[in-house]
Design a protein around this motif. Sequence first.
Motif, PDB file in Angstrom:
ATOM      1  N   VAL A 129      -5.803  -9.980   8.654  1.00 18.41           N
ATOM      2  CA  VAL A 129      -7.091  -9.687   8.032  1.00 18.41           C
ATOM      3  C   VAL A 129      -8.190 -10.551   8.640  1.00 18.41           C
ATOM      4  N   THR A 130      -7.914 -11.814   8.876  1.00 13.53           N
ATOM      5  CA  THR A 130      -8.921 -12.724   9.436  1.00 13.53           C
ATOM      6  C   THR A 130      -9.337 -12.287  10.835  1.00 13.53           C
ATOM      7  N   VAL A 131      -8.367 -11.957  11.666  1.00 15.99           N
ATOM      8  CA  VAL A 131      -8.679 -11.525  13.032  1.00 15.99           C
ATOM      9  C   VAL A 131      -9.493 -10.229  13.014  1.00 15.99           C
ATOM     10  N   LEU A 132      -9.124  -9.304  12.135  1.00 22.67           N
ATOM     11  CA  LEU A 132      -9.877  -8.055  12.024  1.00 22.67           C
ATOM     12  C   LEU A 132     -11.307  -8.313  11.564  1.00 22.67           C
ATOM     13  N   ALA A 133     -11.477  -9.207  10.591  1.00 21.77           N
ATOM     14  CA  ALA A 133     -12.810  -9.510  10.074  1.00 21.77           C
ATOM     15  C   ALA A 133     -13.675 -10.179  11.129  1.00 21.77           C
ATOM     16  N   VAL A 134     -13.081 -11.071  11.909  1.00 22.42           N
ATOM     17  CA  VAL A 134     -13.825 -11.727  12.987  1.00 22.42           C
ATOM     18  C   VAL A 134     -14.270 -10.698  14.023  1.00 22.42           C
ATOM     19  N   ILE A 177     -12.360 -15.005  19.294  1.00 22.34           N
ATOM     20  CA  ILE A 177     -11.168 -14.529  18.584  1.00 22.34           C
ATOM     21  C   ILE A 177      -9.935 -15.313  19.005  1.00 22.34           C
ATOM     22  N   GLY A 178      -9.847 -15.635  20.301  1.00 20.20           N
ATOM     23  CA  GLY A 178      -8.720 -16.426  20.790  1.00 20.20           C
ATOM     24  C   GLY A 178      -8.675 -17.815  20.164  1.00 20.20           C
ATOM     25  N   LEU A 179      -9.830 -18.468  20.042  1.00 23.32           N
ATOM     26  CA  LEU A 179      -9.879 -19.799  19.432  1.00 23.32           C
ATOM     27  C   LEU A 179      -9.509 -19.740  17.958  1.00 23.32           C
ATOM     28  N   ILE A 180     -10.012 -18.730  17.254  1.00 15.06           N
ATOM     29  CA  ILE A 180      -9.692 -18.590  15.832  1.00 15.06           C
ATOM     30  C   ILE A 180      -8.207 -18.289  15.638  1.00 15.06           C
ATOM     31  N   ARG A 181      -7.643 -17.493  16.531  1.00 21.80           N
ATOM     32  CA  ARG A 181      -6.201 -17.229  16.467  1.00 21.80           C
ATOM     33  C   ARG A 181      -5.401 -18.516  16.639  1.00 21.80           C
ATOM     34  N   LYS A 182      -5.834 -19.370  17.561  1.00 22.98           N
ATOM     35  CA  LYS A 182      -5.139 -20.642  17.789  1.00 22.98           C
ATOM     36  C   LYS A 182      -5.187 -21.515  16.537  1.00 22.98           C
ATOM     37  N   LEU A 183      -6.342 -21.546  15.874  1.00 20.61           N
ATOM     38  CA  LEU A 183      -6.470 -22.329  14.650  1.00 20.61           C
ATOM     39  C   LEU A 183      -5.563 -21.782  13.546  1.00 20.61           C
ATOM     40  N   LEU A 184      -5.514 -20.447  13.444  1.00 17.21           N
ATOM     41  CA  LEU A 184      -4.642 -19.833  12.447  1.00 17.21           C
ATOM     42  C   LEU A 184      -3.172 -20.096  12.747  1.00 17.21           C
ATOM     43  N   GLU A 185      -2.818 -20.085  14.020  1.00 15.53           N
ATOM     44  CA  GLU A 185      -1.437 -20.351  14.409  1.00 15.53           C
ATOM     45  C   GLU A 185      -1.053 -21.794  14.102  1.00 15.53           C
ATOM     46  N   LYS A 186      -2.005 -22.729  14.268  1.00 18.60           N
ATOM     47  CA  LYS A 186      -1.751 -24.126  13.912  1.00 18.60           C
ATOM     48  C   LYS A 186      -1.462 -24.247  12.418  1.00 18.60           C
TER      49      LYS A 186
END
Length: 291
Positions: free
Chosen positions: A212-217, A274-283
């Motif tokens: 959901v976060t990735v889609l919203a971004v 989106i790539g940076l936000i994905r990295k933060l979510l993965e952390k």
Amino acid sequence: MSKNTKLGWLFTSPYLIFTFIFFLLPLLWSFWLALTSWNMISPEVKFIGIKNFIDAVKSPAIQSAFFVTYKFLIIFVPMALTMSMIIALLVNSLPKFKGLYMVAFFLPYLSSGVVTSLIVKGLLSYNGPFNIFLRTKMGWDIDWLGNPHTAMMIVSLMIAWKMSGYYGLILISGLSNINQEVYEAAAIDGATSWTSFWKITFPMLYPAFFTVTVLAVGISFGIFTEVYQLTGGGPNFATNTWQMEIYNQAFVGLRSGYASAVALLASVVTFTSIGLIRKLLEKWGEKNGWV
């Protein structure tokens, strides 16, 4: 080449042809167009190299659109995530008719952005029912779409309302996969509903929340219809996003090469963000044992 391989290529060929015609060719054409100066009318196309990219990076209008897009991200994403989470929790707590209520919340996602924008614009106009009520009953005279701050909030709220049902559907699928025995064990240990949400529900919703976060971004970097219909990028360029600036340069200013350069820069910024936000979510997922 084996028979199975040929059969595989045959079945995938419609998708490959579609991708080649409607994605790869336009992408290559936009790269070429970004290196030229062309008004889309004249038969003459002048090659100017990377000048469009240099001008775009230096342009105050492009820099403003860059920051406006990130402002929408900061406002819209938390708003959409909060609304979708509330919807998911409320519907999931219902004893029956969950599907019916979820369909009701999902319907705004299916509605046209143009129609929704026109309805909101009519409601918030000076002579609209909402403003008439505020003036006559409360003595308030608010120019919702003429104020930079309220205009951005209105656009963000409208898109969040439109998307929250879809995002809520994804979150409900995640909630349904959480074992209820975990909640029962937590209740025996004295955990409150608030504690259970932050210590059990939220961490175990990671896959759905990640999606959901990735889609919203991604949505926040593609805002156009609502801004075009409600504010046209105003007031004072307060809602002038990447997409609005690309449209204005290409179809109002007839600077197709420059618009292509802006679009390519916008795509790089979008994918990087989106790539940076994905990295933060993965952390965050790693801390909860998901990655």
